[in-house]
Structure formats: C-alpha cells, structure tokens
Design a protein around this motif. Structure first.
Motif, PDB file in Angstrom:
ATOM      1  N   VAL A  11       0.983  -1.163  -0.020  1.00  0.00           N
ATOM      2  CA  VAL A  11       0.097   0.063   0.128  1.00  0.00           C
ATOM      3  C   VAL A  11       1.111   1.042  -0.075  1.00  0.00           C
ATOM      4  CG1 VAL A  11      -1.951   1.202   1.185  1.00  0.00           C
ATOM      5  CG2 VAL A  11      -1.665  -1.395   1.441  1.00  0.00           C
ATOM      6  N   HIS A  12       0.983   1.962  -1.096  1.00  0.00           N
ATOM      7  CA  HIS A  12       1.779   3.079  -1.224  1.00  0.00           C
ATOM      8  C   HIS A  12       1.167   4.271  -0.468  1.00  0.00           C
ATOM      9  CE1 HIS A  12      -0.811   5.525  -3.853  1.00  0.00           C
ATOM     10  NE2 HIS A  12      -1.241   4.319  -4.404  1.00  0.00           N
ATOM     11  N   GLY A  13       2.233   5.273  -0.558  1.00  0.00           N
ATOM     12  CA  GLY A  13       1.947   6.599   0.124  1.00  0.00           C
ATOM     13  C   GLY A  13       1.818   7.827  -0.697  1.00  0.00           C
ATOM     14  N   ILE A  14       2.083   8.857  -0.290  1.00  0.00           N
ATOM     15  CA  ILE A  14       1.980  10.319  -1.084  1.00  0.00           C
ATOM     16  C   ILE A  14       2.740  10.189  -2.387  1.00  0.00           C
ATOM     17  CG2 ILE A  14       1.528  11.772   0.892  1.00  0.00           C
ATOM     18  CD1 ILE A  14       4.308  12.784   0.603  1.00  0.00           C
ATOM     19  N   GLY A  15       2.461  10.915  -3.206  1.00  0.00           N
ATOM     20  CA  GLY A  15       3.141  11.086  -4.835  1.00  0.00           C
ATOM     21  C   GLY A  15       2.118  11.212  -5.888  1.00  0.00           C
ATOM     22  N   GLY A  16       2.839  11.012  -6.987  1.00  0.00           N
ATOM     23  CA  GLY A  16       2.184  11.419  -8.162  1.00  0.00           C
ATOM     24  C   GLY A  16       1.336   9.876  -8.785  1.00  0.00           C
ATOM     25  N   LEU A  17       0.702   9.845  -9.879  1.00  0.00           N
ATOM     26  CA  LEU A  17       0.280   8.872 -10.413  1.00  0.00           C
ATOM     27  C   LEU A  17       1.266   7.445 -10.482  1.00  0.00           C
ATOM     28  CD1 LEU A  17      -2.016  10.117 -13.122  1.00  0.00           C
ATOM     29  CD2 LEU A  17      -2.683   9.285 -11.185  1.00  0.00           C
ATOM     30  N   ARG A  18       0.563   6.474 -10.297  1.00  0.00           N
ATOM     31  CA  ARG A  18       1.417   5.299 -10.131  1.00  0.00           C
ATOM     32  C   ARG A  18       1.305   4.064 -11.431  1.00  0.00           C
ATOM     33  NH1 ARG A  18       4.426   5.387  -4.950  1.00  0.00           N
ATOM     34  NH2 ARG A  18       3.447   6.784  -3.811  1.00  0.00           N
ATOM     35  N   ASP A  19       2.288   3.436 -11.659  1.00  0.00           N
ATOM     36  CA  ASP A  19       2.246   2.448 -12.600  1.00  0.00           C
ATOM     37  C   ASP A  19       2.434   1.052 -11.786  1.00  0.00           C
ATOM     38  OD1 ASP A  19       3.120   0.081 -14.281  1.00  0.00           O
ATOM     39  OD2 ASP A  19       3.714   1.256 -15.696  1.00  0.00           O
ATOM     40  N   ALA A  20       1.154   0.603 -11.432  1.00  0.00           N
ATOM     41  CA  ALA A  20       1.110  -0.529 -10.499  1.00  0.00           C
ATOM     42  C   ALA A  20       2.157  -1.746 -10.707  1.00  0.00           C
ATOM     43  CB  ALA A  20      -0.452  -0.642 -10.440  1.00  0.00           C
ATOM     44  N   GLU A  21       2.219  -1.964 -11.960  1.00  0.00           N
ATOM     45  CA  GLU A  21       2.962  -3.185 -12.302  1.00  0.00           C
ATOM     46  C   GLU A  21       4.337  -2.702 -11.918  1.00  0.00           C
ATOM     47  OE1 GLU A  21       4.572  -7.059 -12.704  1.00  0.00           O
ATOM     48  OE2 GLU A  21       2.375  -6.225 -12.142  1.00  0.00           O
ATOM     49  N   THR A  22       4.807  -1.766 -12.561  1.00  0.00           N
ATOM     50  CA  THR A  22       6.189  -1.326 -12.352  1.00  0.00           C
ATOM     51  C   THR A  22       6.750  -1.382 -10.813  1.00  0.00           C
ATOM     52  OG1 THR A  22       6.328  -0.226 -14.490  1.00  0.00           O
ATOM     53  CG2 THR A  22       7.961   0.409 -12.661  1.00  0.00           C
ATOM     54  N   GLU A  23       5.853  -0.573 -10.165  1.00  0.00           N
ATOM     55  CA  GLU A  23       6.080  -0.263  -8.564  1.00  0.00           C
ATOM     56  C   GLU A  23       5.730  -1.774  -7.818  1.00  0.00           C
ATOM     57  OE1 GLU A  23       5.641   3.058  -6.721  1.00  0.00           O
ATOM     58  OE2 GLU A  23       5.142   4.288  -8.150  1.00  0.00           O
ATOM     59  N   ARG A  24       5.182  -2.714  -8.323  1.00  0.00           N
ATOM     60  CA  ARG A  24       5.032  -4.047  -7.463  1.00  0.00           C
ATOM     61  C   ARG A  24       6.375  -4.644  -7.916  1.00  0.00           C
ATOM     62  NH1 ARG A  24       4.217  -9.212  -8.416  1.00  0.00           N
ATOM     63  NH2 ARG A  24       4.411  -9.299 -10.568  1.00  0.00           N
ATOM     64  N   ARG A  25       6.965  -4.388  -8.819  1.00  0.00           N
ATOM     65  CA  ARG A  25       8.247  -5.339  -9.243  1.00  0.00           C
ATOM     66  C   ARG A  25       9.415  -4.531  -8.445  1.00  0.00           C
ATOM     67  NH1 ARG A  25       8.138  -9.303 -12.512  1.00  0.00           N
ATOM     68  NH2 ARG A  25       6.545  -9.648 -13.805  1.00  0.00           N
ATOM     69  N   GLN A  26       9.248  -3.059  -8.326  1.00  0.00           N
ATOM     70  CA  GLN A  26      10.521  -2.492  -7.657  1.00  0.00           C
ATOM     71  C   GLN A  26      10.316  -2.766  -6.268  1.00  0.00           C
ATOM     72  OE1 GLN A  26       9.291   1.513  -8.776  1.00  0.00           O
ATOM     73  NE2 GLN A  26      10.711   1.502 -10.612  1.00  0.00           N
ATOM     74  N   TRP A  27       8.833  -2.832  -5.498  1.00  0.00           N
ATOM     75  CA  TRP A  27       8.911  -3.199  -4.075  1.00  0.00           C
ATOM     76  C   TRP A  27       9.384  -4.697  -3.989  1.00  0.00           C
ATOM     77  CZ3 TRP A  27       4.941  -0.839  -0.481  1.00  0.00           C
ATOM     78  CH2 TRP A  27       4.547   0.744  -0.806  1.00  0.00           C
ATOM     79  N   LEU A  28       8.841  -5.480  -4.799  1.00  0.00           N
ATOM     80  CA  LEU A  28       9.438  -6.980  -4.670  1.00  0.00           C
ATOM     81  C   LEU A  28      10.825  -6.930  -4.619  1.00  0.00           C
ATOM     82  CD1 LEU A  28       6.847  -9.287  -6.539  1.00  0.00           C
ATOM     83  CD2 LEU A  28       7.584  -9.037  -4.066  1.00  0.00           C
ATOM     84  N   GLY A  29      11.636  -6.216  -5.544  1.00  0.00           N
ATOM     85  CA  GLY A  29      13.111  -5.966  -5.895  1.00  0.00           C
ATOM     86  C   GLY A  29      13.829  -5.816  -4.502  1.00  0.00           C
ATOM     87  N   ALA A  30      13.268  -4.545  -3.950  1.00  0.00           N
ATOM     88  CA  ALA A  30      13.962  -4.335  -2.789  1.00  0.00           C
ATOM     89  C   ALA A  30      13.470  -5.206  -1.807  1.00  0.00           C
ATOM     90  CB  ALA A  30      13.021  -2.949  -2.347  1.00  0.00           C
ATOM     91  N   LEU A  31      12.366  -5.798  -1.536  1.00  0.00           N
ATOM     92  CA  LEU A  31      12.182  -6.690  -0.534  1.00  0.00           C
ATOM     93  C   LEU A  31      12.956  -8.009  -0.841  1.00  0.00           C
ATOM     94  CD1 LEU A  31      10.482  -7.671   1.922  1.00  0.00           C
ATOM     95  CD2 LEU A  31       8.826  -8.617   0.059  1.00  0.00           C
ATOM     96  N   ALA A  32      13.423  -8.386  -2.064  1.00  0.00           N
ATOM     97  CA  ALA A  32      14.463  -9.395  -2.221  1.00  0.00           C
ATOM     98  C   ALA A  32      15.687  -8.999  -1.825  1.00  0.00           C
ATOM     99  CB  ALA A  32      14.496  -9.799  -3.593  1.00  0.00           C
ATOM    100  N   THR A  33      16.123  -7.906  -1.973  1.00  0.00           N
ATOM    101  CA  THR A  33      17.516  -7.533  -1.515  1.00  0.00           C
ATOM    102  C   THR A  33      17.455  -7.382  -0.115  1.00  0.00           C
ATOM    103  OG1 THR A  33      17.799  -5.841  -3.173  1.00  0.00           O
ATOM    104  CG2 THR A  33      19.052  -5.303  -1.226  1.00  0.00           C
ATOM    105  N   GLY A  34      16.527  -6.975   0.689  1.00  0.00           N
ATOM    106  CA  GLY A  34      16.556  -7.278   2.153  1.00  0.00           C
ATOM    107  C   GLY A  34      16.374  -8.765   2.881  1.00  0.00           C
ATOM    108  N   ALA A  35      15.742  -9.498   1.811  1.00  0.00           N
ATOM    109  CA  ALA A  35      15.632 -10.907   2.156  1.00  0.00           C
ATOM    110  C   ALA A  35      17.018 -11.580   2.194  1.00  0.00           C
ATOM    111  CB  ALA A  35      14.662 -11.457   1.156  1.00  0.00           C
ATOM    112  N   ARG A  36      17.789 -11.320   0.961  1.00  0.00           N
ATOM    113  CA  ARG A  36      19.178 -11.852   1.000  1.00  0.00           C
ATOM    114  C   ARG A  36      19.947 -11.608   2.366  1.00  0.00           C
ATOM    115  NH1 ARG A  36      18.569  -9.822  -4.199  1.00  0.00           N
ATOM    116  NH2 ARG A  36      18.122 -11.433  -5.766  1.00  0.00           N
ATOM    117  N   GLU A  37      19.629 -10.213   2.678  1.00  0.00           N
ATOM    118  CA  GLU A  37      20.555  -9.778   3.844  1.00  0.00           C
ATOM    119  C   GLU A  37      20.188 -10.253   5.235  1.00  0.00           C
ATOM    120  OE1 GLU A  37      23.282  -7.180   3.918  1.00  0.00           O
ATOM    121  OE2 GLU A  37      23.134  -7.626   1.762  1.00  0.00           O
TER     122      GLU A  37
END
Length: 322
Positions: A11-37
């Motif tokens: 669930v995103h916060g403030i900002g402009g219009l979103r591209d849901a699929e692009t951001e889903r992948r970005q959030w998942l990518g960041a989560l994957a980085t944290g998961a490795r750590e």
C-alpha cells in the motif's frame, strides 16, 4: 492439509500517479534485497516470481491526484478545504525537525527549520487574512523552505515547494471527513481492499499515507492478517492525523496478528516512534512494535529504502513461508 497460498499486499503513500505493475516489481526487488541480507536467499526466486505469495500493489493514486498535478512540477493548486489539515501536518513536521536541529545548534539545517517555523507562525498572526489564497501561498513558502534541507534539496522527488505541498496535501484530502469529501476516503479504502481474500493468509506492507489508509481498511476487513508492517508512518502525528482516524479511539485492528513499525531518523515525514503509546493494543494485546532503521542516500522516505533492510524484509518473508 495444504495451506492456502498467502497474499502480500503493498500500500503506497503520497506521490504522483503510479504504474502498479512497475512499482510492484520495484517493491519486490527491494524486498528481495532485504531478504538476502536477512539470510533468506533461498526464498528470493519464490518471492519475486510470485511462487511464495500472490503479490499485489494497491494503487489508489488516481483518486488523490488532482487533474493537472500528475507530475512532480508545479501544476495544480491547493484546495482551500485541505489547507487547514496541511497546515497542521507541516506544523507537526517542523516541530519534529526542530527537535533534531535545535536553533541553538546554529547549523544550516537549523536555519532552514527556523525559516519554515517563521512562515508557519505568520499564519496565526493575522497574515492569513490578507486575501484569498494567502494561506495556500504561505504553506508553499513552508514547503519551499523545507526543500532546502540537504536530503530534500538534492532529490528528484519534488521539483519545487508547490509540488511538495500538493503531494503532502493528499494526506489532508484523505482525512477530510466533511460532507461529500468523506466519500473520497471510502473510495480509497475500497480500492485498497479490492480482491483481498479473507479465506487466505494475508501480509500487508504499507508506507507513508498508505499506513493511514491501511489502518482504517484493516478495521473494515473481515479476514485475518498474519503481519502488518508500517514504514515511514505519520500515524503518530498527534492532532493532525491521530485524532482524525476512524474508528476512535485509535487501536490496533482486531484481526492483526503482529504489527511491526519501522522509522528512519532522517525521514522528515514520519513522526517519532510513539505508536505503541498512542494507539491502543487490540483486544488480543497486539500493538505496534517499533524499531529504527538507518538508510543511506539522500532521500529516505521511500518504501524501497525501508524494504532493503534485513530487519524489515526478514519478518515479511518469514510470515509468508509455509
């Protein structure tokens, strides 16, 4: 007996219009980085390929973005009905910043915060009676001042104070409970709750204004929530947010099994970690467990910055594992 496949909702916060699929992948990518750590490298492929959970990015951005204000520029104008809440939000932010950069320190940051405080104080000294639009103009002066802070000035998140004010005003728009304005908040929550399946395990990760939306949406949700994670949350910003939450008095949603709240000291939008004190536990004793994180870089108020931390990503992955 097989366990139903979990749901993971961002669930995103403030900002402009979103591209849901692009951001889903970005959030998942960041989560994957944290998961490795966090020592969960073996789960990264299952996470990013949606084998571990069905992942959804709940995009309500179009509902809160005024026409003509989609980008990061100065398009659009503040709605006078939102100015009171925006003024309170900025006041709370400046108060928090003044604790971190006290005037006696004499630093550049302290001078910037003092300038922002000067513009806010002028709102209560009669200056707001100088004509239509004066309050909005002075609020933009406050955000323009804040953009001189190093972490904000050097980021591409906002091009100017007008754009910053317009995005912060989304908090005010969501929290406006007057008349027809209340329908907007209901529409946002309906968009967020769309396709949630109460029969399946659920993990919710919310950021910024999204933590406010998620708080109210979870109180409406009929299913169980294994884990709720809040990142950079303004829920503890006293009168401007906390006292406008529904239902009242504020309490952890009954259906939440665990609530983890993370905040970064350099995040200028988040309130200090008071959630456990200011939002009551659920009937089962569940309340916010708050922990600090420290992000590098120029701008810490992004969900991906938070998700890259092992202490944030680890519990999310563990809540999704069979």
């Amino acid at each position: 007996m097989a366990t139903a496949k979990p749901q993971l909702v961002f669930v995103h916060g403030i900002g402009g219009l979103r591209d849901a699929e692009t951001e889903r992948r970005q959030w998942l990518g960041a989560l994957a980085t944290g998961a490795r750590e966090a020592g969960h490298a073996e789960s990264v492929s299952a996470l990013t390929q949606d084998w571990l959970a069905d992942t959804r990015f709940a995009d309500y951005s179009a509902l809160l973005t005024p026409r003509g204000a989609q980008g990061g520029g100065a398009e659009g104008k503040l709605d006078p009905s939102d100015e009171e809440v925006l003024s309170g939000l900025l006041d709370a932010m400046v108060e928090e910043l003044a604790e971190r950069f006290p005037p006696e320190a004499g630093s550049r940051e302290a001078q910037v915060v003092g300038q922002a405080r000067h513009h806010l104080d002028a709102l209560g000294s009669g200056s707001r009676a100088q004509g239509p639009g004066e309050l909005g103009r002075r609020l933009v002066w406050v955000t323009t001042s804040l953009l001189q802070l190093p972490g904000l000035r050097q980021t591409a998140q906002w091009l100017n104070g007008q754009a910053f004010a317009l995005h912060l005003a989304q908090v005010a728009r969501y929290l406006n409970r007057r008349g027809a304005k209340a329908a907007l908040g209901a529409a946002v929550r309906a968009r967020v709750l769309d396709d949630w399946d109460p029969s399946r395990p659920l993990v919710v990760v919310a950021h910024s204004l999204g933590t406010v939306v998620a708080y109210e949406a979870l109180h409406e949700y009929e299913g169980q929530v294994a884990l709720w994670v809040t990142l950079g949350s303004p829920l503890a910003l006293g009168g401007v947010v906390l006292q406008r939450l529904v239902p009242r008095p504020p309490s952890c949603p009954d259906n939440v099994g665990a609530w983890l709240n993370f905040w970064d000291r350099d995040d200028v939008i988040v309130g200090r970690p008071r959630l456990a004190d200011w939002i009551a536990p659920s009937p089962w004793g569940v309340k916010a467990e708050t922990a600090p994180v420290r992000s590098g870089g120029l701008w810490t108020h992004t969900a991906t910055k938070y998700l890259e931390h092992a202490e944030v990503a680890g519990p999310i992955v563990e809540a999704l594992l069979p």
